[in-house]
Design a protein around this motif. Structure first.
Motif, short mmCIF file in Angstrom:
data_model
loop_
_atom_site.label_atom_id
_atom_site.label_comp_id
_atom_site.label_asym_id
_atom_site.label_seq_id
_atom_site.Cartn_x
_atom_site.Cartn_y
_atom_site.Cartn_z
N THR A 151 61.33 -87.89 -89.30
CA THR A 151 60.87 -88.39 -88.01
C THR A 151 60.99 -87.36 -86.91
OG1 THR A 151 63.03 -89.31 -87.42
CG2 THR A 151 61.55 -90.72 -88.69
N LYS A 152 61.72 -86.27 -87.17
CA LYS A 152 61.91 -85.21 -86.17
C LYS A 152 61.19 -83.93 -86.57
CE LYS A 152 64.70 -87.77 -83.72
NZ LYS A 152 64.29 -88.29 -82.39
N ALA A 153 60.43 -83.94 -87.66
CA ALA A 153 59.81 -82.73 -88.20
C ALA A 153 58.45 -82.48 -87.53
CB ALA A 153 59.64 -82.85 -89.71
N PRO A 154 58.29 -81.37 -86.80
CA PRO A 154 57.01 -81.10 -86.13
C PRO A 154 55.84 -80.97 -87.10
CG PRO A 154 58.75 -79.74 -85.20
CD PRO A 154 59.32 -80.38 -86.41
N ASP A 155 56.06 -80.37 -88.28
CA ASP A 155 54.94 -80.19 -89.21
C ASP A 155 54.39 -81.52 -89.71
OD1 ASP A 155 57.51 -80.29 -90.61
OD2 ASP A 155 56.35 -79.98 -92.45
N ILE A 156 55.26 -82.49 -89.94
CA ILE A 156 54.81 -83.82 -90.36
C ILE A 156 54.00 -84.48 -89.25
CG2 ILE A 156 55.59 -86.14 -90.94
CD1 ILE A 156 57.85 -84.91 -92.53
N ALA A 157 54.45 -84.32 -88.01
CA ALA A 157 53.72 -84.90 -86.88
C ALA A 157 52.35 -84.24 -86.72
CB ALA A 157 54.53 -84.74 -85.60
N GLU A 177 57.74 -87.41 -84.69
CA GLU A 177 58.20 -86.51 -83.63
C GLU A 177 57.27 -86.64 -82.42
OE1 GLU A 177 59.37 -83.58 -81.11
OE2 GLU A 177 57.37 -83.45 -81.99
N LYS A 178 57.84 -87.00 -81.27
CA LYS A 178 57.03 -87.41 -80.13
C LYS A 178 56.37 -86.25 -79.37
CE LYS A 178 58.06 -91.85 -80.48
NZ LYS A 178 58.99 -91.81 -81.61
N ASN A 179 57.02 -85.08 -79.28
CA ASN A 179 56.47 -83.99 -78.47
C ASN A 179 55.11 -83.54 -78.99
OD1 ASN A 179 58.64 -83.91 -76.64
ND2 ASN A 179 59.82 -82.55 -77.98
N VAL A 180 54.99 -83.43 -80.30
CA VAL A 180 53.71 -83.03 -80.89
C VAL A 180 52.64 -84.08 -80.57
CG1 VAL A 180 52.47 -82.76 -83.09
CG2 VAL A 180 54.68 -81.64 -82.74
N ILE A 181 52.99 -85.34 -80.73
CA ILE A 181 52.03 -86.41 -80.48
C ILE A 181 51.55 -86.37 -79.04
CG2 ILE A 181 51.64 -88.89 -80.57
CD1 ILE A 181 52.24 -87.42 -83.29
#
Length: 292
Positions: A151-157, A177-181
């Motif tokens: 849930t915190k992984a940027p690549d998954i987001a 991960e919210k920042n990427v979104i």
């Protein structure tokens, strides 16, 4: 309804009983008249098996259809501008297509999200599109189902947002991960607001924008200010795509994995990591100004 094992009680019902439908609609009308919500969310809406006291199973198909229709019509009557939001898993061909404004899918991949890192490790693009998208009916929203460190992984987001934007879906931003979104959303919203006549050109239709590489499909958001392109590497290997030669003006390429924006020219080749997404803006540079 369903018995989910929660601390508070659920009431099992037979939608085939007209008296139950009438009771529900009576309280539903009182509730919406008092609280005047702008929308209502319905969880796990579908046609479930019904077991009679004699142990016989049946599916209340037409009763469910009539019940959902009655709910939808009553809600429109009380507030024509309100939204009906139905969580329906992968049941995209049910009555929510007719009687909802937004359909939420994605939870049916929970087991796979525990096992795999990226959706394209267990689905093809065609499978994802058939199970979660449509060219008619309500808007589609996608719910990720990752847990733990994922849930915190940027690549998954980045991969998830690539799948969603490539198919013109909305994202329900839970377990991700919210920042990427936010970075991707902000660019889409800004582009959308900078031009009228917004439309979507998907990668699977004739006339789609070509990336020059079949492994990197490209969908386009188009309006009077220009084009915003979504490139997704659909493979487990690093790939390259080409900025379409027909584009004009300044072209910005945004990499949500690194949070970096670079300027490119038409015909230029761009590298893209396995399963990752990149966004390109061709048109008014103001669309992406002052965005994180």
């Amino acid at each position: 309804n369903y018995d989910g094992g929660y601390a508070y009680p659920f009431f099992l019902m037979d939608v085939n009983a007209q008296s139950w439908q009438d009771l529900y609609l009576t309280h539903y009308e009182k509730f919406l008249s008092e609280y005047k919500f702008e929308g209502v969310y319905f969880d796990c809406v579908s046609v479930y098996a019904y077991q009679s006291p004699k142990g016989e199973f049946s599916y209340r198909v037409f009763s469910v259809r009539d019940f959902i229709q009655r709910i939808y019509v009553l809600q429109r009557k009380l507030n024509p501008e309100s939204w009906s939001f139905a969580h329906c898993g992968s049941a995209i061909c049910d009555f929510n297509v007719l009687f909802s404004d937004i359909m939420l899918t994605g939870e049916h991949y929970r087991a796979e999200c525990m096992k795999y890192r990226y959706y394209l490790e267990f689905l093809t693009l065609e499978e994802f599109r058939i199970q979660n998208c449509t060219e008619f009916g309500p808007l589609r929203m996608f719910l990720p189902q990752f847990r733990g460190s994922k849930t915190k992984a940027p690549d998954i987001a980045v991969h998830t947002m690539g799948m969603v934007m490539l198919h013109n879906q909305y994202l329900y931003p839970s377990f991700i991960e919210k920042n990427v979104i936010e970075a991707c959303r902000n660019r889409y919203y800004s582009f959308y607001d900078h031009g009228g006549n917004n439309r979507f050109v998907p990668y699977w239709q004739a006339g789609a924008v070509s990336s020059g590489n079949p492994a990197v499909p490209c969908s386009a958001f188009v309006n009077d200010s220009g084009k915003m392109l979504i490139f997704l590497n659909s493979t487990a290997k690093a790939q390259q795509f080409t900025i379409p030669a027909e584009l004009t003006g300044e072209i910005q390429v945004y990499d949500p994995l690194t949070d970096q924006t670079t300027k490119c020219k038409p015909g230029e080749t761009v590298a893209i990591e396995p399963y990752m997404m990149k966004m390109a803006l061709a048109g008014s540079p103001a669309s992406w100004q002052n965005i994180r």
